[in-house]
Design a protein around this motif. Structure first.
Motif, PDB file in Angstrom:
ATOM      1  N   ASN A 373       0.836  -1.210   0.000  1.00 20.89           N
ATOM      2  CA  ASN A 373       0.000   0.000   0.000  1.00 20.89           C
ATOM      3  C   ASN A 373       0.865   1.252   0.000  1.00 20.89           C
ATOM      4  N   SER A 376       2.567   1.661  -3.374  1.00 20.28           N
ATOM      5  CA  SER A 376       1.630   2.006  -4.455  1.00 20.28           C
ATOM      6  C   SER A 376       1.121   3.442  -4.310  1.00 20.28           C
ATOM      7  N   HIS A 377       0.920   3.902  -3.065  1.00 21.56           N
ATOM      8  CA  HIS A 377       0.417   5.267  -2.862  1.00 21.56           C
ATOM      9  C   HIS A 377       1.541   6.304  -2.907  1.00 21.56           C
ATOM     10  N   GLN A 378       2.581   6.080  -2.083  1.00 28.80           N
ATOM     11  CA  GLN A 378       3.623   7.095  -1.901  1.00 28.80           C
ATOM     12  C   GLN A 378       4.607   7.151  -3.067  1.00 28.80           C
ATOM     13  N   THR A 379       4.951   5.971  -3.602  1.00 27.09           N
ATOM     14  CA  THR A 379       5.964   5.929  -4.656  1.00 27.09           C
ATOM     15  C   THR A 379       5.343   6.022  -6.051  1.00 27.09           C
ATOM     16  N   LEU A 380       4.275   5.252  -6.262  1.00 28.86           N
ATOM     17  CA  LEU A 380       3.680   5.192  -7.603  1.00 28.86           C
ATOM     18  C   LEU A 380       2.547   6.196  -7.793  1.00 28.86           C
ATOM     19  N   GLY A 381       2.062   6.781  -6.695  1.00 26.81           N
ATOM     20  CA  GLY A 381       1.010   7.788  -6.830  1.00 26.81           C
ATOM     21  C   GLY A 381      -0.354   7.237  -7.167  1.00 26.81           C
ATOM     22  N   LEU A 382      -0.584   5.968  -6.850  1.00 30.87           N
ATOM     23  CA  LEU A 382      -1.895   5.368  -7.126  1.00 30.87           C
ATOM     24  C   LEU A 382      -2.891   5.755  -6.031  1.00 30.87           C
ATOM     25  N   PRO A 383      -4.180   5.790  -6.360  1.00 23.85           N
ATOM     26  CA  PRO A 383      -5.174   6.197  -5.357  1.00 23.85           C
ATOM     27  C   PRO A 383      -5.340   5.153  -4.253  1.00 23.85           C
ATOM     28  N   LYS A 384      -5.818   5.625  -3.097  1.00 26.09           N
ATOM     29  CA  LYS A 384      -6.058   4.747  -1.964  1.00 26.09           C
ATOM     30  C   LYS A 384      -7.422   4.072  -2.072  1.00 26.09           C
ATOM     31  N   SER A 385      -7.512   2.862  -1.496  1.00 28.04           N
ATOM     32  CA  SER A 385      -8.804   2.179  -1.440  1.00 28.04           C
ATOM     33  C   SER A 385      -9.415   2.326  -0.060  1.00 28.04           C
TER      34      SER A 385
END
Length: 386
Positions: A373, A376-385
């Motif tokens: 998580n 995916s959020h901090q490094t890749l900038g993907l949205p949170k679930s």
């Protein structure tokens, strides 16, 4: 120094710690765990040689090094089969937080003892209903004149029975916003209202796990570590070293298991050659070694960034290092047990208990899913679930 290459001093430290570890070894730690004791002799020897305090500032009796040196010590003890779990907690988390954020009085009171091993500290963050969500921590601290009153529960806290105090993560109410923010408190072992009960674990380890209850525990004003408004910064100053040290613990364990398997594969003969001559045996062991080496590189990078004061970069690298080391450790232990076949499950070879122990690094202090998580959020900038 490059974060990927070790200095002569680091290599010398590795060799010295390895020699100490070989004096004790896996059987020592297994016997201590079976007898319900603590590895006091090893702890005292490591302290006397300056290994426990290697990351603590020199003016407080430490070695003046960093997490790079401390993680190296733990890795080598692990490779020898006798890692000290309390190294993750007492010098790495608690001493680091106090050295960075404590008052001068707190530093003088705690750091010399943490450095020479005469004092130990536990760390209490996990709660029964919060899990990995530190925003759901319900242990609260409220002011009462010049004092603090702590109420709450903690679970899976290591070594509270032997620690002089526990660094407890609580939450205080922000006077401006009314919202709760994390703060750290030093709670002495014998504080009235501070209760503990042992959690019955399948895991065979010298360090016991506890559930803690804080029932209106009254603390003096100077029990608060650092600035009341710098809670999260202080918290992560302790959690990044914890992840780096967990990686060291896992890499050491994986190396220990792999060394046993390689030794067995070299000498065990069923047909004409030793079983290690067969690629079905040799290649998985080689792959496990590669994974451990790669995890160590990331651990060294994380330690280098942390010691250089790059907390943001260290946070990312420490999470990646802990993830990689846990995966490498579990695979190395599994393959090592499999290499020995039935012997891998005997007490004589001491590998079977590592099956359970190796899983710990996937779960604690943060699960691999929460690390994914984070990345995916901090490094890749993907949205949170969530």
């Amino acid at each position: 120094m490059s974060s990927t290459l070790e200095s002569k001093e680091h290599k010398a430290l590795r060799a010295a710690v390895a020699a100490l570890g070989q004096k004790y070894g896996r059987e020592y730690l297994a016997r201590i765990a079976r007898e319900g004791g603590h590895p006091d002799e090893l702890w005292a020897d490591a302290a006397r040689l300056g290994y426990l305090g290697v990351s603590i500032p020199e003016e407080y009796g430490g070695g003046g090094g960093g997490i790079a040196e401390l993680s190296l010590v733990l890795e080598e003890l692990g490779a020898a089969g006798c890692p000290l779990l309390m190294m993750v907690v007492s010098p790495a988390i608690c001493a680091t937080v106090i050295a960075r954020f404590g008052t001068e009085a707190q530093k003088r009171a705690w750091l010399p003892g943490l450095a020479d091993g005469t004092r130990t500290m536990a760390f209490g963050i996990t709660e029964p209903d919060a899990g990995s969500n530190s925003h759901r921590i319900t242990t609260t601290a409220r002011r009462d004149g010049d004092e603090w009153i702590l109420t709450g529960r903690k679970v899976f806290i290591s070594g509270v029975d032997i620690a002089d105090a526990t660094l407890i993560v609580g939450r205080t109410e922000d006077a401006k916003t009314g919202s709760l923010k994390p703060c750290l408190f030093i709670v002495p072992r014998d504080a009235p209202g501070f209760g503990r009960s042992v959690i019955d674990m399948e895991l065979q380890a010298a360090e016991k796990q506890f559930e803690l209850t804080l029932d209106e525990v009254r603390l003096p004003a100077d029990a608060l570590v650092g600035d009341e408004d710098a809670g999260l910064l202080q918290l992560f100053a302790g959690l990044n070293p914890e992840r780096i040290m967990t990686a060291a613990f896992a890499i050491g364990m994986g190396r220990h298991a792999l060394a046993k398997a390689v030794d067995y594969a070299r000498t065990r003969q069923v047909w004409k050659q030793p079983i290690g001559a067969h690629q079905a045996i040799a290649h998985p062991l080689a792959a496990a070694h590669i994974d451990l080496e790669l995890a160590r590189l990331m651990m060294q990078k994380a330690a280098h960034l942390y010691d250089a004061g790059d907390d943001l970069g260290a946070g990312e690298a420490a999470n990646m290092a802990k993830y990689a080391a846990a995966e490498a450790c579990v695979k190395a232990v599994d393959q090592s047990v499999h290499t020995l076949g039935g012997n891998g499950l005997t007490r004589e070879y001491g590998l079977a208990s590592l099956i359970t122990a190796s899983r710990v690094s996937r779960i604690a202090p943060v699960s691999r899913e929460m690390i994914l998580n984070f990345v995916s959020h901090q490094t890749l900038g993907l949205p949170k679930s969530y």
